[in-house]
Design a protein around this motif. Structure first.
Motif, short mmCIF file in Angstrom:
data_model
loop_
_atom_site.label_atom_id
_atom_site.label_comp_id
_atom_site.label_asym_id
_atom_site.label_seq_id
_atom_site.Cartn_x
_atom_site.Cartn_y
_atom_site.Cartn_z
N THR A 183 0.81 -1.24 0.10
CA THR A 183 0.02 -0.11 -0.06
C THR A 183 1.03 1.08 0.14
N LEU A 184 0.45 2.12 -0.70
CA LEU A 184 1.02 3.49 -0.74
C LEU A 184 1.47 4.22 0.48
N GLU A 209 -8.62 11.32 -2.74
CA GLU A 209 -8.28 10.05 -2.81
C GLU A 209 -9.34 9.33 -3.83
N GLY A 210 -8.94 8.56 -5.08
CA GLY A 210 -9.77 7.88 -5.67
C GLY A 210 -9.74 6.12 -5.69
N THR A 258 10.75 21.64 -6.14
CA THR A 258 12.23 22.51 -5.55
C THR A 258 12.96 22.93 -6.68
N ILE A 259 13.03 22.51 -7.94
CA ILE A 259 13.67 22.89 -8.95
C ILE A 259 13.08 24.15 -9.69
N GLU A 260 11.66 24.01 -9.98
CA GLU A 260 11.15 25.10 -10.74
C GLU A 260 10.63 26.17 -9.74
N GLY A 261 10.43 25.82 -8.65
CA GLY A 261 9.86 26.80 -7.48
C GLY A 261 8.45 26.86 -7.66
N VAL A 262 7.62 26.01 -8.05
CA VAL A 262 6.35 26.07 -7.94
C VAL A 262 5.42 25.17 -7.31
N HIS A 263 4.34 25.23 -6.97
CA HIS A 263 3.36 24.17 -6.59
C HIS A 263 3.06 23.44 -7.70
N VAL A 264 2.76 21.96 -7.46
CA VAL A 264 2.02 21.17 -8.44
C VAL A 264 1.24 20.16 -7.80
N ALA A 265 0.36 19.34 -8.71
CA ALA A 265 -0.49 18.34 -8.01
C ALA A 265 0.10 17.14 -8.73
N LEU A 266 0.34 16.10 -7.68
CA LEU A 266 0.96 14.79 -8.04
C LEU A 266 0.02 13.61 -8.00
N LYS A 267 -0.18 13.02 -8.87
CA LYS A 267 -1.28 11.78 -8.95
C LYS A 267 -0.40 10.64 -9.05
N ILE A 268 -0.58 9.61 -7.93
CA ILE A 268 0.12 8.55 -7.71
C ILE A 268 -0.64 7.38 -7.25
N PRO A 269 -0.52 6.17 -8.18
CA PRO A 269 -1.34 5.03 -7.78
C PRO A 269 -1.22 4.70 -6.25
N ARG A 270 -2.29 4.13 -5.80
CA ARG A 270 -2.12 3.75 -4.37
C ARG A 270 -1.22 2.52 -3.86
N SER A 271 -0.97 1.62 -4.79
CA SER A 271 -0.02 0.68 -4.64
C SER A 271 1.35 0.79 -4.84
N LEU A 272 2.15 0.41 -4.05
CA LEU A 272 3.71 0.82 -4.49
C LEU A 272 3.95 -0.01 -5.61
N GLU A 276 -15.54 16.63 -9.28
CA GLU A 276 -14.21 16.50 -8.65
C GLU A 276 -13.12 16.46 -9.56
N ASN A 277 -13.53 16.21 -11.00
CA ASN A 277 -12.39 16.15 -11.70
C ASN A 277 -12.44 17.54 -12.70
N MET A 278 -12.94 18.42 -12.24
CA MET A 278 -13.04 19.95 -12.87
C MET A 278 -12.07 20.80 -11.85
N VAL A 279 -10.91 21.30 -12.16
CA VAL A 279 -10.22 22.11 -11.41
C VAL A 279 -10.29 23.55 -11.80
N LEU A 280 -10.36 24.34 -10.70
CA LEU A 280 -10.43 25.94 -11.02
C LEU A 280 -9.33 26.63 -10.73
N PHE A 281 -8.78 27.46 -11.59
CA PHE A 281 -7.85 28.19 -11.58
C PHE A 281 -8.11 29.86 -11.25
N ALA A 282 -7.20 30.78 -11.13
CA ALA A 282 -7.47 32.03 -11.10
C ALA A 282 -8.56 32.49 -12.04
N GLY A 283 -9.39 33.40 -11.65
CA GLY A 283 -10.26 33.88 -12.44
C GLY A 283 -11.46 32.74 -12.79
#
Length: 272
Positions: free
Chosen positions: A3-4, A23-24, A35-49, A138-145
């Motif tokens: 398990t992840l 969590e889906g 830490t390289i680009e200096g921006v926040h991101v969203a990471l999607k990772i399978p729940r099993s290692l 839940e599958n629609m992400v809102l950005f600025a504006g």
């Protein structure tokens, strides 16, 4: 299956995990800092290692689909790679999801704007012969504006292909025929219609989706009768009576939009 187990402040390559966002059934989404680009991101990772061959195949399909889709209202893919044995898909980090946004009242103009953006995204996908199969807030992400971007094409299929399994999607947003394993572009139309209805009334129509659905009085108090007929067509339980695809639905929406806005403004002035 292993398990992840990912914790806040854990490092995955150049990413520093900050918190879990959602969590889906197959994956977890995290907020992380690049830490390289200096921006926040969203990471999607399978729940099993060590995900199964089928799971990895599904994720590779999602990556390949996302990489092909270039549209202002579709969530762009930043990166996909294996990091420390984790299969990691990286997306831009939005402000919130549409599900978060509709927890409180949505103004009429905002609801129309969000609806139009959702339909533009689905129209583009359908033009690429892709059925999304899991159209939900839940599958629609809102950005600025309040820029809306549709994501999570993980269970989307090319329209001409056979859909593997049955009932793929999310209960509560799924068209009746999709629940029986027969999705089509008309199924995405149905889900989009449910979401528009929810934004305008605060209520979800429920099975068996007979007309009129709950809160029809709220809809009649706000919306032009022609737009009500538009929604009735979109969420008809019989797919043969719906719009054939999101392009036809989008075109009908754009034709109605000017008169719908004028009608709403006149009603607002009369009740002011």
């Amino acid at each position: 299956m292993v398990t992840l187990s990912i914790r806040a402040r854990q490092k995955l390559g150049k990413y520093r995990i900050e918190k879990r966002l959602s969590e889906g059934g197959f994956a977890t989404v995290y907020r992380a800092f690049d830490t390289i680009e200096g921006v926040h991101v969203a990471l999607k990772i399978p729940r099993s290692l060590k995900p199964s061959t089928d799971t990895l195949r599904d994720f590779r399909r999602e990556v390949r689909l996302a990489a092909k889709l270039e549209h202002p209202n579709i969530l762009p893919l930043k990166d996909a790679s294996v990091i420390d044995d984790y299969f990691v898909i990286t997306f831009p980090l939005g402000e919130r999801t549409l599900a978060d946004r509709i927890c409180r009242r949505v103004s009429f103009r905002a609801a129309l704007s969000l609806s139009e953006q959702m339909l533009e995204a689905l129209c583009y996908a359908h033009q690429q012969r892709i059925i999304h199969c899991d159209v939900k807030p839940e599958n629609m992400v809102l950005f600025a504006g309040d820029r809306l971007r549709l994501g999570d094409f993980g269970i989307a299929k090319f329209a001409q292909k056979t859909i593997r399994g049955s009932g793929t999607g999310t209960l509560g947003y799924m068209a009746p025929e999709q629940a029986m394993g027969k999705p089509s572009q008309r199924s995405d139309v149905f889900s989009a219609g449910l979401i528009i209805y929810r934004m305008l009334t605060g209520e979800w129509p429920e099975w068996p989706y007979s007309w009129p659905p709950p809160a029809i009085g709220k809809l009649r108090a706000r919306v032009h009768p022609d737009f009500i007929a538009f929604l009735q067509k979109a969420i008809d339980a019989d797919p043969r009576r719906r719009f054939r695809d999101a392009e036809q639905m989008r075109n009908a929406f754009l034709r109605l939009k000017p008169r719908v806005l004028v009608y709403a403004e006149r009603r607002r002035r009369r009740t002011a």
